[in-house]
Design an enzyme around this catalytic site. Structure first.
Site, mmCIF file in Angstrom:
data_model
loop_
_atom_site.group_PDB
_atom_site.id
_atom_site.type_symbol
_atom_site.label_atom_id
_atom_site.label_comp_id
_atom_site.label_asym_id
_atom_site.label_seq_id
_atom_site.Cartn_x
_atom_site.Cartn_y
_atom_site.Cartn_z
ATOM 1 N N GLY A 109 -10.335 -9.739 -1.939
ATOM 2 C CA GLY A 109 -9.479 -10.411 -0.965
ATOM 3 C C GLY A 109 -8.728 -11.668 -1.350
ATOM 4 O O GLY A 109 -7.525 -11.661 -1.558
ATOM 5 N N ARG B 251 0.829 -1.213 0.000
ATOM 6 C CA ARG B 251 0.000 0.000 0.000
ATOM 7 C C ARG B 251 0.862 1.262 0.000
ATOM 8 O O ARG B 251 0.478 2.280 -0.568
ATOM 9 C CB ARG B 251 -0.948 -0.003 1.197
ATOM 10 N N GLY C 241 -13.152 -4.268 -0.340
ATOM 11 C CA GLY C 241 -14.552 -3.841 -0.234
ATOM 12 C C GLY C 241 -14.934 -2.834 -1.299
ATOM 13 O O GLY C 241 -16.016 -2.902 -1.888
ATOM 14 N N LYS D 121 -19.251 -18.744 -1.469
ATOM 15 C CA LYS D 121 -20.708 -18.549 -1.364
ATOM 16 C C LYS D 121 -21.312 -17.762 -2.519
ATOM 17 O O LYS D 121 -20.785 -16.732 -2.920
ATOM 18 C CB LYS D 121 -21.029 -17.817 -0.048
#
Length: 396
Positions: A354, A35, A377, A198
């Site tokens: 992620g 980062r 996100g 999922k």
């Protein structure tokens, strides 16, 4: 879209929102500098123009209280090392102490402010707090994609105090551009590879991208919800029984929109969830009782390879197997190799979210794809079609 390339920072103070929420070990050493490296081009551009850079970020979740474990002073030396300039540090981010440190800053110098989240006003998006921050710079630069989906004081509200003097940093501009290529402007055929465990966590992404893609590859644990919904036997594989109707609806929608959906035809199944389990390759619709699918099988990978190699624009979000366990990493590594080959042949490839980012780093594909997103996100919300407040604040 105004970026730092539209500004000359000569003799100006740039207030830059960076994402330096980096992992630290027990001795407060930075364990991943990605980062910091990602913010370097923006900082260097300001300095080379003859300006000075004031960096603001959060670290961890101090919840509006001072917590020395989460002080940004711990990362100051590492930031200096990465950008090649000695970075000054001030023990506050607003008020007299911060304003004095900024007043003393000369052209070519960099100042790192203390953790924004020592103030609860940061996360509540407090206007007065944002105004105090705004006093520290002449131009506001947002270069923190990882927090662009949060309407916080430093990511969104502060922009309103800068009029036309606000822009995206080079990292944030690249993120916007990369997502835009996948969602709007990319060459066809466009392929989205969605993995992970999922269906429920990917519903809104799938529904939003069906209008944009030509091929949808489904992998990972999501596979078994689709297979069971179509009458297959999935053994002990992960499966969201309450999402089976949804899976069938997605297939129906895809067909109506002319999107080809590619689901595994065979899988590597195991009789236990560990690296030493017994394994066998089985038809995805006939996984024996007591066995669970944990990776894509060889026929599946051949099918996926064919689709990926003819793609011109590729989005990869989510692994296709339990890559953390070596026994079940082959599928995810293979997908990385196929994308690498397609990219070398001229395709644009974006990896985000992620686990797929973790896999790309773990297996050395970082420099073999076109772009690896820095914001989990924020990336997912962009793919869901949401407007990110940190981007809207500058783009208007």
């Amino acid at each position: 879209m105004k970026t730092i390339n539209d500004f000359n920072f000569d003799n100006k103070k740039a207030l830059i929102r960076v994402d330096f929420n980096v992992p630290l070990d027990a001795e407060f050493n930075v364990t991943d500098i990605n980062r910091i490296e990602a913010a370097k081009p923006t900082i260097i551009k300001v300095l080379e123009d003859g300006g000075s850079a004031i960096l603001m970020s959060h670290l961890g979740r101090p919840k509006g209280e001072r917590n020395s474990d989460m002080s940004l002073k711990h990362i100051c030396d590492k930031v200096s090392e990465v950008i090649g300039v000695q970075v000054k540090f001030v023990e506050d981010c607003v008020g007299e102490v911060a304003e004095q440190a900024v007043a003393n800053l000369k052209s070519g110098e960099v100042l790192l402010l203390e953790n924004l989240r020592y103030y609860s006003e940061e996360t509540s998006g407090d206007k007065e707090f944002a105004e105090k921050l705004s006093k520290l710079g002449d131009v506001y630069v947002n270069d923190a994609f990882g927090t662009a989906h949060r309407a916080h004081a430093s990511t969104t509200v502060v922009a309103q105090f800068f009029g036309e003097n606000k822009c995206f940093g080079s990292l944030l501009a690249k993120e916007i551009e990369s997502i835009d290529k996948v969602m709007q402007t990319g060459d066809k055929p466009v392929t989205a590879i969605l993995g992970g465990s999922k269906v429920s966590s990917k519903i809104t992404i799938i529904e939003n991208i069906l209008d944009k893609v030509d091929h949808l590859i489904i992998g990972g644990g999501m596979t078994y919800t689709f297979i069971k919904a179509q009458g297959g036997k999935v053994g002990n594989s992960i499966c969201e029984d309450d999402k089976m109707e949804l899976a069938l609806d997605i297939l129906k929608q895809a067909k109506a929109k002319g999107v080809e959906v590619h689901i595994p035809v065979d899988v590597l199944a195991a009789d236990d969830f560990n690296k030493d389990a017994n394994t066998q390759v089985v038809d995805v619709k006939a996984i024996p009782d007591g066995w669970e699918g944990l990776d894509a099988g060889p026929k599946t990978l051949e099918n996926f390879k064919e689709v990926i190699l003819k793609s011109k624009t590729i989005l990869w979000n989510g692994p296709v197997g339990v890559f953390e366990i070596e026994t079940f990493a082959n599928g995810t590594i293979s997908i990385g190799n196929f994308i690498d080959e397609a990219t070398q042949n001229g395709a644009f490839s974006l990896v985000g979210g992620g686990d797929s980012v973790a896999a790309v780093k773990q297996f050395g594909f970082e420099n073999k794809v076109s772009y690896v997103s820095t914001g989990g996100g924020a990336m997912l919300e962009s793919l869901e079609g949401k407007t990110l407040p940190g981007i809207a604040a500058i783009a208007g």
